[in-house]
Motif scaffolding. Structure first.
Motif, PDB file in Angstrom:
ATOM      1  N   ALA A  50      46.569  53.220  27.266  1.00  0.00           N
ATOM      2  CA  ALA A  50      47.064  52.501  28.440  1.00  0.00           C
ATOM      3  C   ALA A  50      47.911  53.430  29.305  1.00  0.00           C
ATOM      4  O   ALA A  50      47.792  53.440  30.531  1.00  0.00           O
ATOM      5  CB  ALA A  50      47.870  51.289  27.999  1.00  0.00           C
ATOM      6  N   GLY A  51      48.751  54.237  28.664  1.00  0.00           N
ATOM      7  CA  GLY A  51      49.606  55.167  29.402  1.00  0.00           C
ATOM      8  C   GLY A  51      48.766  56.170  30.172  1.00  0.00           C
ATOM      9  O   GLY A  51      49.013  56.440  31.354  1.00  0.00           O
ATOM     10  N   ALA A  52      47.724  56.723  29.520  1.00  0.00           N
ATOM     11  CA  ALA A  52      46.898  57.738  30.174  1.00  0.00           C
ATOM     12  C   ALA A  52      46.113  57.132  31.326  1.00  0.00           C
ATOM     13  O   ALA A  52      45.994  57.727  32.396  1.00  0.00           O
ATOM     14  CB  ALA A  52      45.931  58.349  29.166  1.00  0.00           C
TER      15      ALA A  52
ATOM     16  N   ASP B 266      48.627  60.497  23.285  1.00  0.00           N
ATOM     17  CA  ASP B 266      49.512  60.902  24.372  1.00  0.00           C
ATOM     18  C   ASP B 266      50.640  61.717  23.724  1.00  0.00           C
ATOM     19  O   ASP B 266      51.675  61.179  23.337  1.00  0.00           O
ATOM     20  CB  ASP B 266      50.046  59.648  25.082  1.00  0.00           C
ATOM     21  CG  ASP B 266      50.786  60.010  26.351  1.00  0.00           C
ATOM     22  OD1 ASP B 266      51.192  61.180  26.497  1.00  0.00           O
ATOM     23  OD2 ASP B 266      50.965  59.114  27.187  1.00  0.00           O
ATOM     24  N   TRP B 267      50.380  63.004  23.568  1.00  0.00           N
ATOM     25  CA  TRP B 267      51.271  63.883  22.801  1.00  0.00           C
ATOM     26  C   TRP B 267      52.701  63.845  23.329  1.00  0.00           C
ATOM     27  O   TRP B 267      53.660  63.649  22.569  1.00  0.00           O
ATOM     28  CB  TRP B 267      50.707  65.317  22.831  1.00  0.00           C
ATOM     29  CG  TRP B 267      51.644  66.331  22.268  1.00  0.00           C
ATOM     30  CD1 TRP B 267      52.578  67.063  22.961  1.00  0.00           C
ATOM     31  CD2 TRP B 267      51.776  66.710  20.895  1.00  0.00           C
ATOM     32  NE1 TRP B 267      53.269  67.887  22.101  1.00  0.00           N
ATOM     33  CE2 TRP B 267      52.797  67.692  20.835  1.00  0.00           C
ATOM     34  CE3 TRP B 267      51.121  66.331  19.715  1.00  0.00           C
ATOM     35  CZ2 TRP B 267      53.180  68.292  19.633  1.00  0.00           C
ATOM     36  CZ3 TRP B 267      51.502  66.933  18.524  1.00  0.00           C
ATOM     37  CH2 TRP B 267      52.525  67.896  18.494  1.00  0.00           C
TER      38      TRP B 267
ATOM     39  N   ASN C 117      44.475  66.181  24.027  1.00  0.00           N
ATOM     40  CA  ASN C 117      45.234  64.933  24.132  1.00  0.00           C
ATOM     41  C   ASN C 117      44.576  63.961  25.114  1.00  0.00           C
ATOM     42  O   ASN C 117      43.532  64.266  25.706  1.00  0.00           O
ATOM     43  CB  ASN C 117      46.677  65.245  24.535  1.00  0.00           C
ATOM     44  CG  ASN C 117      46.721  66.040  25.815  1.00  0.00           C
ATOM     45  OD1 ASN C 117      46.078  65.700  26.793  1.00  0.00           O
ATOM     46  ND2 ASN C 117      47.462  67.145  25.813  1.00  0.00           N
ATOM     47  N   VAL C 118      45.189  62.818  25.262  1.00  0.00           N
ATOM     48  CA  VAL C 118      44.538  61.759  26.051  1.00  0.00           C
ATOM     49  C   VAL C 118      44.497  62.107  27.540  1.00  0.00           C
ATOM     50  O   VAL C 118      43.588  61.667  28.254  1.00  0.00           O
ATOM     51  CB  VAL C 118      45.218  60.391  25.774  1.00  0.00           C
ATOM     52  CG1 VAL C 118      46.554  60.269  26.478  1.00  0.00           C
ATOM     53  CG2 VAL C 118      44.298  59.239  26.126  1.00  0.00           C
TER      54      VAL C 118
ATOM     55  N   GLU D  36      41.000  63.488  32.103  1.00  0.00           N
ATOM     56  CA  GLU D  36      40.605  64.437  33.156  1.00  0.00           C
ATOM     57  C   GLU D  36      39.151  64.862  32.991  1.00  0.00           C
ATOM     58  O   GLU D  36      38.409  64.940  33.959  1.00  0.00           O
ATOM     59  CB  GLU D  36      41.481  65.695  33.090  1.00  0.00           C
ATOM     60  CG  GLU D  36      42.810  65.519  33.776  1.00  0.00           C
ATOM     61  CD  GLU D  36      43.746  66.691  33.491  1.00  0.00           C
ATOM     62  OE1 GLU D  36      43.259  67.819  33.252  1.00  0.00           O
ATOM     63  OE2 GLU D  36      44.971  66.458  33.478  1.00  0.00           O
ATOM     64  N   ASN D  37      38.742  65.163  31.747  1.00  0.00           N
ATOM     65  CA  ASN D  37      37.363  65.601  31.510  1.00  0.00           C
ATOM     66  C   ASN D  37      36.364  64.528  31.915  1.00  0.00           C
ATOM     67  O   ASN D  37      35.354  64.802  32.565  1.00  0.00           O
ATOM     68  CB  ASN D  37      37.144  65.944  30.029  1.00  0.00           C
ATOM     69  CG  ASN D  37      37.792  67.263  29.645  1.00  0.00           C
ATOM     70  OD1 ASN D  37      38.081  68.100  30.501  1.00  0.00           O
ATOM     71  ND2 ASN D  37      38.025  67.438  28.355  1.00  0.00           N
ATOM     72  N   PHE D  38      36.675  63.287  31.509  1.00  0.00           N
ATOM     73  CA  PHE D  38      35.712  62.224  31.819  1.00  0.00           C
ATOM     74  C   PHE D  38      35.637  62.000  33.332  1.00  0.00           C
ATOM     75  O   PHE D  38      34.548  61.922  33.911  1.00  0.00           O
ATOM     76  CB  PHE D  38      36.078  60.913  31.106  1.00  0.00           C
ATOM     77  CG  PHE D  38      34.971  59.899  31.192  1.00  0.00           C
ATOM     78  CD1 PHE D  38      34.028  59.797  30.181  1.00  0.00           C
ATOM     79  CD2 PHE D  38      34.830  59.082  32.314  1.00  0.00           C
ATOM     80  CE1 PHE D  38      32.965  58.899  30.277  1.00  0.00           C
ATOM     81  CE2 PHE D  38      33.783  58.180  32.417  1.00  0.00           C
ATOM     82  CZ  PHE D  38      32.858  58.078  31.397  1.00  0.00           C
TER      83      PHE D  38
END
Ligand code: F6P
Length: 463
Positions: free
Chosen positions: A27-29, A233-234, A444-445, A450-452
């Motif tokens: 949720a945070g990401a 979310d490190w 990390n998330v 970003e990748n997706f």
């Protein structure tokens, strides 16, 4: 930059300032991606209401707009309790024995997907990127396309994708996957689930597959399927670990276990998590080592989940019974071998518990990824880390291959791993921790998001 529209069954609505501290990593990401892209997050409110069903409730907090709809109680039964959680969830976790095939719930699932499409379409602008999440919404792209949407639409599956031989037991399986091929990008947690999906498309739909790029061409349309392993979310989790709440939680656990080693498991109360099988493994360990009841205490945190679904009620009963049996047989007046807690805790408290427990037990029978495994590693003291026991059937095992990998179906294998973890020398614990920590921290998330989004935007090989 294009706006981002996220669509998922549940939406984490930030209630007020500071609420971000209490929400999960995903949720945070998603919230920070939405903030960056000035986007909208759409989904079910989690409520059923026969009067207000379909009315959109828009809220704006801290740069993120959320839009939710209620569903009718019939829709919740058919779509959420029914097709999503009594058909797709067990099937996707290889549990044909628990999979129910009901025509009515299948129709309800399609109706709710149609309702989602109807409600969200007016919120989508021409250049928006649309990112749909999870098994609740497999056919949504097709529903959106039938309303004329030409946007780039991506999909990420948070669960496993089952082998073709299991998946074909689903009535109308072709229809479901054909609808999925209306997405532009389809993401899976691991290569294993990706390969199962590509195999299905090739064998059952006779689609044209390019294994290397993941491109699937079917009836003149092309979509790309890839693996995007999700992370934690490190930064957020480390920040939680710095709080007084985390320190107190660690202290509470340490002072209540004293000279015993604490082993911890944190799982939604779900049959895919292998909880009764895990308790059998712990029972086997105490059978083989009766004197070690003074060395080890197992703490199982298991917040209830999907309680209206039969199979979830059964698993709860089974777990209570097995825990009671072992505690009855092995307890002393001052020692209880298993603590079973039916509630959830904050991220800060979990960090503290993970730090204090020298063994982390994560033994799902099947799991898309399993972020508890990564959180356990993230919470360890690098100078004196604990040992992670991890099911080889969790997606996370592909990255955390220096954990103690176990077959969660085998009580002997579990018992052996517990003994090995209890006695593992510091040098080996550090070596295993050091082999795992980089992927937990770096993959990390935020990187996952970003990748997706880069692939969805067609920005090419971002990773
Ligand atoms: O993919 C599994 C998942 O949807 C997770 O993303 C989430 O944590 C969990 O299931 C919650 O399930 P529910 O929304 O049914 O409570």
């Amino acid at each position: 930059m294009s706006r981002l529209v996220v669509i998922s069954n549940r939406v984490a609505v930030p209630k007020a300032r500071g609420a971000a501290g209490a929400q999960g990593g995903l949720a945070g990401a998603l919230n920070s991606a939405l903030k960056k892209h000035k986007g909208v997050w759409f989904g079910w409110s989690g409520r059923d209401s026969d009067e207000a069903a379909g009315t959109i409730n828009m809220q704006r907090h801290d740069g993120v707009t959320t839009a939710t709809i209620d569903l009718t109680s019939q829709e919740v039964d058919d779509y959420y309790n029914g097709y999503a959680n009594s058909t797709l969830w067990p099937l996707f976790h290889y549990r044909l024995d628990l999979t129910r095939y009901e025509r009515e719930t299948g129709k309800g699932y399609e109706r709710v997907n149609e309702r989602f499409a109807e409600s969200v379409t007016p919120l989508i602008e021409d250049d928006d990127l649309v990112w749909v999440h999870d098994y609740h919404l497999l056919p949504l792209a097709e529903r959106l396309r039938s309303r004329g949407l030409k946007n780039r639409i991506g999909f990420f599956l948070h669960t496993p994708w089952p082998p073709t031989r299991l998946f074909v037991s689903l009535p109308f399986h072709e229809r479901l996957v054909m609808a999925m091929l209306e997405y532009d990008v389809i993401g899976f947690q691991t290569r294993e689930w990706l390969e199962s999906f590509l195999h299905y498309c090739e064998k059952e739909l006779h689609a044209d597959i390019d294994e290397a790029s993941g491109r699937i061409t079917y009836q003149g349309r092309t979509c790309t399927a890839r693996a995007y392993p999700i992370g934690i979310d490190w930064d957020h989790f480390q920040a939680q670990g710095e709080t007084g709440e985390a320190r107190q939680a660690a202290q509470r656990l340490l002072s209540s276990t004293r000279r015993r080693t604490a082993m911890i498991g944190v799982d939604r109360l779900d049959y895919s998590k292998g909880l009764p099988e895990r308790i059998d493994g712990i029972g086997r360990f105490f059978d083989q080592n009766p004197d070690r009841v003074r060395d080890l205490v197992y703490i199982q945190i298991a917040p209830p989940s999907r309680e209206d679904v039969d199979s979830y009620q059964k698993i709860r009963n089974e777990l209570e019974q097995k825990t009671g049996q072992i505690n009855g047989a092995r307890s002393e007046v001052d020692v209880v071998p298993i603590r079973y807690v039916n509630r959830g805790y904050s991220h800060a408290e979990l960090f503290g518990f993970f730090r204090a427990a020298k063994i982390g037990m994560v033994s799902p029978l099947r799991d898309g990824m399993n972020l508890v495994a990564k959180e356990y590693v993230a919470a360890q003291d690098p100078e004196d880390p604990g040992v992670l026991i991890l099911s080889r059937f969790a997606g996370a095992a592909a990255q955390l291959d220096r954990a103690l990998l176990v077959n969660p179906h085998s009580p002997d294998d579990l018992a052996h791993a517990i003994g090995k973890a209890l006695d593992m020398p510091l040098k080996e614990r550090r070596e295993r921790y050091e082999a795992s920590i980089a992927t937990v921290r770096d993959d990390n998330v935020q990187i996952w998001t970003e990748n997706f989004v880069a692939d969805l935007a067609g920005e090419g090989e971002a990773h």
